[in-house]
Write a protein that holds these residues in place. Structure first.
Motif, PDB file in Angstrom:
ATOM      1  N   GLN A  30       0.826  -1.202   0.000  1.00  0.00           N
ATOM      2  CA  GLN A  30       0.000   0.000   0.000  1.00  0.00           C
ATOM      3  C   GLN A  30       0.865   1.259   0.000  1.00  0.00           C
ATOM      4  O   GLN A  30       0.580   2.233  -0.706  1.00  0.00           O
ATOM      5  CB  GLN A  30      -0.944   0.003   1.202  1.00  0.00           C
ATOM      6  N   MET A  31       1.928   1.250   0.792  1.00  0.00           N
ATOM      7  CA  MET A  31       2.809   2.413   0.877  1.00  0.00           C
ATOM      8  C   MET A  31       3.540   2.643  -0.445  1.00  0.00           C
ATOM      9  O   MET A  31       3.672   3.778  -0.894  1.00  0.00           O
ATOM     10  CB  MET A  31       3.790   2.248   2.041  1.00  0.00           C
ATOM     11  N   ILE A  32       4.000   1.582  -1.063  1.00  0.00           N
ATOM     12  CA  ILE A  32       4.656   1.702  -2.359  1.00  0.00           C
ATOM     13  C   ILE A  32       3.648   2.192  -3.396  1.00  0.00           C
ATOM     14  O   ILE A  32       3.967   3.033  -4.243  1.00  0.00           O
ATOM     15  CB  ILE A  32       5.303   0.364  -2.782  1.00  0.00           C
ATOM     16  N   GLY A  33       2.416   1.706  -3.302  1.00  0.00           N
ATOM     17  CA  GLY A  33       1.365   2.151  -4.215  1.00  0.00           C
ATOM     18  C   GLY A  33       1.121   3.645  -4.132  1.00  0.00           C
ATOM     19  O   GLY A  33       0.929   4.314  -5.148  1.00  0.00           O
ATOM     20  N   LEU A  34       1.147   4.189  -2.908  1.00  0.00           N
ATOM     21  CA  LEU A  34       0.965   5.634  -2.748  1.00  0.00           C
ATOM     22  C   LEU A  34       2.088   6.395  -3.447  1.00  0.00           C
ATOM     23  O   LEU A  34       1.844   7.380  -4.144  1.00  0.00           O
ATOM     24  CB  LEU A  34       0.908   6.018  -1.271  1.00  0.00           C
ATOM     25  N   LEU A  35       3.308   5.927  -3.277  1.00  0.00           N
ATOM     26  CA  LEU A  35       4.442   6.589  -3.934  1.00  0.00           C
ATOM     27  C   LEU A  35       4.344   6.485  -5.458  1.00  0.00           C
ATOM     28  O   LEU A  35       4.577   7.460  -6.170  1.00  0.00           O
ATOM     29  CB  LEU A  35       5.764   5.991  -3.451  1.00  0.00           C
ATOM     30  N   GLU A  36       3.980   5.306  -5.944  1.00  0.00           N
ATOM     31  CA  GLU A  36       3.894   5.103  -7.389  1.00  0.00           C
ATOM     32  C   GLU A  36       2.780   5.926  -8.022  1.00  0.00           C
ATOM     33  O   GLU A  36       2.906   6.388  -9.150  1.00  0.00           O
ATOM     34  CB  GLU A  36       3.655   3.624  -7.706  1.00  0.00           C
ATOM     35  N   LYS A  37       1.681   6.108  -7.288  1.00  0.00           N
ATOM     36  CA  LYS A  37       0.508   6.790  -7.842  1.00  0.00           C
ATOM     37  C   LYS A  37       0.376   8.237  -7.385  1.00  0.00           C
ATOM     38  O   LYS A  37      -0.632   8.875  -7.652  1.00  0.00           O
ATOM     39  CB  LYS A  37      -0.743   6.015  -7.453  1.00  0.00           C
ATOM     40  N   PHE A  38       1.377   8.759  -6.714  1.00  0.00           N
ATOM     41  CA  PHE A  38       1.291  10.095  -6.141  1.00  0.00           C
ATOM     42  C   PHE A  38       0.833  11.124  -7.175  1.00  0.00           C
ATOM     43  O   PHE A  38      -0.110  11.874  -6.945  1.00  0.00           O
ATOM     44  CB  PHE A  38       2.640  10.517  -5.540  1.00  0.00           C
ATOM     45  N   LEU A  82       5.077  14.927  -1.572  1.00  0.00           N
ATOM     46  CA  LEU A  82       5.816  13.751  -2.027  1.00  0.00           C
ATOM     47  C   LEU A  82       6.931  13.427  -1.047  1.00  0.00           C
ATOM     48  O   LEU A  82       7.166  12.265  -0.717  1.00  0.00           O
ATOM     49  CB  LEU A  82       6.381  13.968  -3.436  1.00  0.00           C
ATOM     50  N   ARG A  83       7.595  14.435  -0.539  1.00  0.00           N
ATOM     51  CA  ARG A  83       8.673  14.212   0.431  1.00  0.00           C
ATOM     52  C   ARG A  83       8.132  13.527   1.694  1.00  0.00           C
ATOM     53  O   ARG A  83       8.748  12.620   2.239  1.00  0.00           O
ATOM     54  CB  ARG A  83       9.362  15.522   0.786  1.00  0.00           C
ATOM     55  N   GLU A  84       6.971  13.958   2.164  1.00  0.00           N
ATOM     56  CA  GLU A  84       6.375  13.313   3.344  1.00  0.00           C
ATOM     57  C   GLU A  84       6.022  11.863   3.036  1.00  0.00           C
ATOM     58  O   GLU A  84       6.200  10.980   3.889  1.00  0.00           O
ATOM     59  CB  GLU A  84       5.131  14.076   3.800  1.00  0.00           C
ATOM     60  N   ALA A  85       5.523  11.612   1.827  1.00  0.00           N
ATOM     61  CA  ALA A  85       5.192  10.236   1.442  1.00  0.00           C
ATOM     62  C   ALA A  85       6.451   9.377   1.402  1.00  0.00           C
ATOM     63  O   ALA A  85       6.450   8.227   1.858  1.00  0.00           O
ATOM     64  CB  ALA A  85       4.483  10.232   0.087  1.00  0.00           C
ATOM     65  N   GLN A  86       7.536   9.926   0.874  1.00  0.00           N
ATOM     66  CA  GLN A  86       8.798   9.185   0.829  1.00  0.00           C
ATOM     67  C   GLN A  86       9.322   8.918   2.237  1.00  0.00           C
ATOM     68  O   GLN A  86       9.777   7.818   2.541  1.00  0.00           O
ATOM     69  CB  GLN A  86       9.833   9.961   0.015  1.00  0.00           C
ATOM     70  N   ARG A  87       9.255   9.916   3.086  1.00  0.00           N
ATOM     71  CA  ARG A  87       9.727   9.742   4.470  1.00  0.00           C
ATOM     72  C   ARG A  87       8.838   8.766   5.230  1.00  0.00           C
ATOM     73  O   ARG A  87       9.307   8.039   6.101  1.00  0.00           O
ATOM     74  CB  ARG A  87       9.786  11.089   5.178  1.00  0.00           C
ATOM     75  N   GLY A  88       7.568   8.761   4.917  1.00  0.00           N
ATOM     76  CA  GLY A  88       6.643   7.830   5.563  1.00  0.00           C
ATOM     77  C   GLY A  88       7.013   6.386   5.288  1.00  0.00           C
ATOM     78  O   GLY A  88       6.859   5.524   6.151  1.00  0.00           O
ATOM     79  N   PHE A  89       7.517   6.122   4.085  1.00  0.00           N
ATOM     80  CA  PHE A  89       7.910   4.754   3.759  1.00  0.00           C
ATOM     81  C   PHE A  89       9.025   4.274   4.669  1.00  0.00           C
ATOM     82  O   PHE A  89       9.111   3.090   4.992  1.00  0.00           O
ATOM     83  CB  PHE A  89       8.322   4.644   2.290  1.00  0.00           C
ATOM     84  N   LYS A  90       9.857   5.176   5.139  1.00  0.00           N
ATOM     85  CA  LYS A  90      10.936   4.809   6.058  1.00  0.00           C
ATOM     86  C   LYS A  90      10.387   4.419   7.430  1.00  0.00           C
ATOM     87  O   LYS A  90      11.108   3.856   8.247  1.00  0.00           O
ATOM     88  CB  LYS A  90      11.934   5.956   6.196  1.00  0.00           C
TER      89      LYS A  90
END
Length: 103
Positions: A30-38, A82-90
């Protein structure tokens, strides 16, 4: 010209990279999906996802936009950059724990 093959080898190695990320859990997917579909979710093109734009994400994750924003939104703007989404994946471990407590 004997050294030409030696110069090519580091270039090939540098381009190979670790390969695609393969999600191991539902939450990671789901998290990768958010990044891919941002960009697709960002309907107005402002570089931020708001609750209205995250309705589509709710369909694929089962989480309402408010929960998604609460997790990712670190600057309390009520949007996700997008930066928050990337940091969220961490913070995958934290996301996994939250998912365990909600189901």
């Amino acid at each position: 010209m004997k050294f030409a093959p030696l110069l090519v080898l580091p270039l090939i190695a540098a381009c190979s990279g670790p390969g695609p990320i393969v999600p191991e859990t539902k939450v990671e997917k789901q998290m990768i999906g958010l990044l891919e579909k941002f960009d697709r979710y960002d309907l107005n093109g402002d570089g931020e996802l708001d609750s209205g734009e995250l309705v589509a994400a709710q369909k694929s994750t089962g989480h309402p936009p408010s929960e998604i924003i609460d997790f990712y939104d670190r600057d309390k703007s009520r949007t996700i950059s997008l930066r928050e989404a990337q940091r969220g994946f961490k913070r995958l471990d934290e996301a996994e724990q939250r998912a365990d407590h909600t189901h």
